[in-house]
Design an enzyme around this catalytic site. Structure first.
Site, PDB file in Angstrom:
ATOM      1  N   LYS A   1       0.843  -1.198   0.000  1.00 47.41           N
ATOM      2  CA  LYS A   1       0.000   0.000   0.000  1.00 47.41           C
ATOM      3  C   LYS A   1       0.879   1.249   0.000  1.00 47.41           C
ATOM      4  CE  LYS A   1      -3.495   2.481   2.575  1.00 47.41           C
ATOM      5  NZ  LYS A   1      -4.393   2.557   3.716  1.00 47.41           N
TER       6      LYS A   1
ATOM      7  N   GLU B   1      10.853  -4.494   4.063  1.00 46.01           N
ATOM      8  CA  GLU B   1      10.935  -5.907   3.662  1.00 46.01           C
ATOM      9  C   GLU B   1      10.578  -6.049   2.178  1.00 46.01           C
ATOM     10  OE1 GLU B   1       9.389  -4.745   6.324  1.00 46.01           O
ATOM     11  OE2 GLU B   1       9.518  -6.112   8.039  1.00 46.01           O
TER      12      GLU B   1
ATOM     13  N   GLU C   1      -4.045  -6.000  15.065  1.00 44.44           N
ATOM     14  CA  GLU C   1      -3.546  -4.720  14.558  1.00 44.44           C
ATOM     15  C   GLU C   1      -4.670  -3.678  14.580  1.00 44.44           C
ATOM     16  OE1 GLU C   1      -0.145  -4.298  11.537  1.00 44.44           O
ATOM     17  OE2 GLU C   1      -1.882  -3.825  10.320  1.00 44.44           O
TER      18      GLU C   1
ATOM     19  N   HIS D   1      -4.221 -31.879  18.994  1.00 47.03           N
ATOM     20  CA  HIS D   1      -3.019 -32.628  19.392  1.00 47.03           C
ATOM     21  C   HIS D   1      -1.878 -31.692  19.747  1.00 47.03           C
ATOM     22  CE1 HIS D   1      -4.964 -36.354  18.112  1.00 47.03           C
ATOM     23  NE2 HIS D   1      -5.508 -35.589  17.178  1.00 47.03           N
TER      24      HIS D   1
ATOM     25  N   LYS E   1      10.154   0.051  14.079  1.00 51.38           N
ATOM     26  CA  LYS E   1      10.742   0.267  12.746  1.00 51.38           C
ATOM     27  C   LYS E   1      11.796   1.380  12.812  1.00 51.38           C
ATOM     28  CE  LYS E   1       6.506  -0.701  10.117  1.00 51.38           C
ATOM     29  NZ  LYS E   1       5.492  -0.122   9.234  1.00 51.38           N
TER      30      LYS E   1
ATOM     31  N   GLY F   1      -4.658  -1.671   4.873  1.00 51.03           N
ATOM     32  CA  GLY F   1      -3.871  -2.786   4.359  1.00 51.03           C
ATOM     33  C   GLY F   1      -4.453  -4.145   4.738  1.00 51.03           C
ATOM     34  N   ARG F   2      -4.862  -4.296   6.001  1.00 48.97           N
ATOM     35  CA  ARG F   2      -5.357  -5.605   6.445  1.00 48.97           C
ATOM     36  C   ARG F   2      -6.777  -5.891   5.963  1.00 48.97           C
ATOM     37  NH1 ARG F   2      -4.145  -2.113  10.378  1.00 48.97           N
ATOM     38  NH2 ARG F   2      -5.784  -1.237  11.699  1.00 48.97           N
TER      39      ARG F   2
END
Ligand code: F6P
Length: 496
Positions: free
Chosen positions: A172, A178, A319, A349, A461, A233-234
């Site tokens: 975005k 990254e 978030e 499990h 950041k 973004g999410r």
């Protein structure tokens, strides 16, 4: 609290578009529901929903709307943002996605570079719809490159064929470290593999709300798919961020995905609070917070194809609502619990011991799919076993079991919802995601939290930059204005 199915309580069973929500094991009696719906009314939830869909600047800290619903508004009815109908731009992107689906022939590999909201949604959808009967796949290898750790990069470079690879850079902001670093590394790999500058230019695509930055990076304008700052973004898988879904499974499947979400949007807007699935799901969590001070919440889809769903939900919920202050900057009493989960029956499990006998009560959303997920000869029997496990776990958690041996005693009274999807296909996947998006925004409204910003991710950041510089120098460092004594000592553990 009684967790027996509340026969006298008609409010535990609801449905929308064939999706059933059963909240019988929440142990909420009629008075409890009345109080919850009153709280929803006190929070002006109906007005909040109208404002959300109406394009009000509901994201108050960033002064903009949160209109992910416009991205699945397949009727193209006008959605006005600051005086302008955004639907023509949204529809234009749909046309371009469809055109691209028809154009990509001979592509063996797609590398989707993005992180967080630019990664989870398409990754989940690609996984969830793979191997579903009736969904045709074009069989491209879809590689998702998110982590800055070069292990992922190396793995992809080993598997992808550089001469028939396409690359989609999804960000975005187009400033995420990254993503830009990984994109540069992939361009370097393409060059090293002998692809020319112009071939690379034709290979690179971008999805972003920052078109100038994508151009600056070297993506051709006609290869850039825009989305807009009014999409979080999410909440963005419905935009061109979901391009892999259309490319792999066809544009019609992508539209089905949007249409499932749109169906839930219509339900969220029009159903009374007392019959509104996302609202009821949110209220069950609120109830457990207020009554039992729960700190965690688990989501367990009994469908292997949905193994990525809890990870997607972690970002969406935590978030959005993992905050300590409300919209007015005042401390909140409740906000988002820790969200975790994975697919059943594997989860049984792993950590179900704690869910049954741990000291903490952890409410659970169980998700079950009515139809088996394959046409294999074993499908019916295996699916029966899967479902019986899902139902049994909910019952065991609710009712518990008393014995003389404390070690073998199950305390019970552990609440859960059961959400049943008729089948897993693009429509119901879209519906499921939209259901949880609206549950998240409803919780935000109930807690008076802005669910659309994420200021808490910034500090780390910023602090990473001087640390990276110190690691690059490789010399011993002292504590300074940016680096405290403990971190300086830690850097020196790497730098010695
Ligand atoms: O750092 C968190 C975050 O901003 C998320 O909100 C977002 O989904 C992710 O990073 C990626 O951001 P972008 O799409 O701008 O690269």
């Amino acid at each position: 609290m009684s967790l027996k199915p509340a026969d006298k309580n008609p409010q535990h069973l609801h449905q929308s578009n064939g999706i059933v929500l059963d909240s019988a094991y929440q142990g909420i009696d009629e008075a409890g529901w009345l109080s919850l719906f009153q709280q929803a009314k006190n929070a002006h939830l109906k007005q909040f929903i109208a404002d959300l869909f109406g394009g009000k600047h509901i994201n108050n800290s960033e002064n903009r709307p949160a209109l992910h619903s416009a991205l699945r508004n397949l009727d193209k009815s006008p959605v006005i943002v600051d005086g302008k109908d955004v639907m023509p731009d949204v529809a234009e992107v749909w046309h371009r996605i469809e055109a691209l689906c028809n154009k990509w022939v001979g592509v063996t590999d797609v590398i989707h570079i993005g992180i967080g909201g630019s990664d989870f949604g398409p990754r989940l959808a690609i996984e969830a719809l793979a191997h579903i009967p009736d969904i045709e796949s074009r069989g491209m290898r879809m590689h998702f490159l998110a982590n800055i750790d070069t292990a992922e990069l190396a793995r992809i470079q080993q598997r992808a064929l550089p001469h028939s690879t396409r690359v989609i850079i999804v960000s975005k902001s187009f400033t995420t470290l990254e993503t830009t670093k990984n994109a540069k590394a992939i361009v370097r790999w393409l060059k090293d593999s002998g692809r020319t500058e112009s071939q690379i230019n034709n290979t690179l695509f971008a999805v972003t709300a920052n078109v100038p930055a994508a151009k600056e990076f070297g993506v051709k304008e006609e290869n850039i798919f825009p989305f807009w700052d009014w999409v979080g973004g999410r909440y963005s898988v419905w935009s061109a961020v979901g391009l892999p879904i259309a490319l792999q499974y066809g544009f019609d499947t992508f539209k089905e995905f949007l249409s499932g979400a749109q169906a839930i949007d219509q339900h969220y807007q029009s159903a009374p609070l007392e019959e509104n699935l996302p609202v009821i799901m949110a209220l069950t969590l609120l109830y457990q917070q207020q009554k039992h001070h729960i700190k965690s919440f688990a989501v367990i889809p009994y469908a292997d194809a949905l193994d990525w769903f809890p990870k997607w939900l972690q970002q969406l919920d935590m978030e959005s609502n993992g905050k300590s202050v409300d919209r007015d900057g005042k401390p909140v009493k409740y906000s988002c619990p820790v969200v975790f989960g994975s697919s059943g029956s594997n989860a049984q499990h792993s950590y179900f011991q704690l869910l049954h006998q741990g000291t903490e009560v952890i409410p659970i959303d169980f998700i079950a799919i009515r139809e088996p997920m394959s046409h294999l000869p074993e499908a019916k029997e295996h699916h029966r076993i899967l479902l019986s496990n899902c139902l049994a776990q909910a019952q065991a958690l609710a009712n518990g079991k008393k014995t003389d041996n404390p070690n073998n005693t199950y305390p019970g009274k552990r609440p859960s919802n059961l959400l049943i999807l008729p089948k897993l296909n693009a429509f119901y996947l879209g519906a499921l995601l939209a259901l949880y998006e609206s549950r998240t925004t409803t919780l935000g409204a109930l807690w008076n939290i802005n669910s659309f910003d994420q200021p808490g991710v910034e500090l780390g950041k910023v602090l990473a930059k001087p640390i990276e510089a110190a690691l690059k120098e490789g010399n011993p460092v002292q504590a300074n204005g940016n680096i405290d004594a403990i971190t300086a000592a830690r850097i020196n553990l790497f730098n010695h």
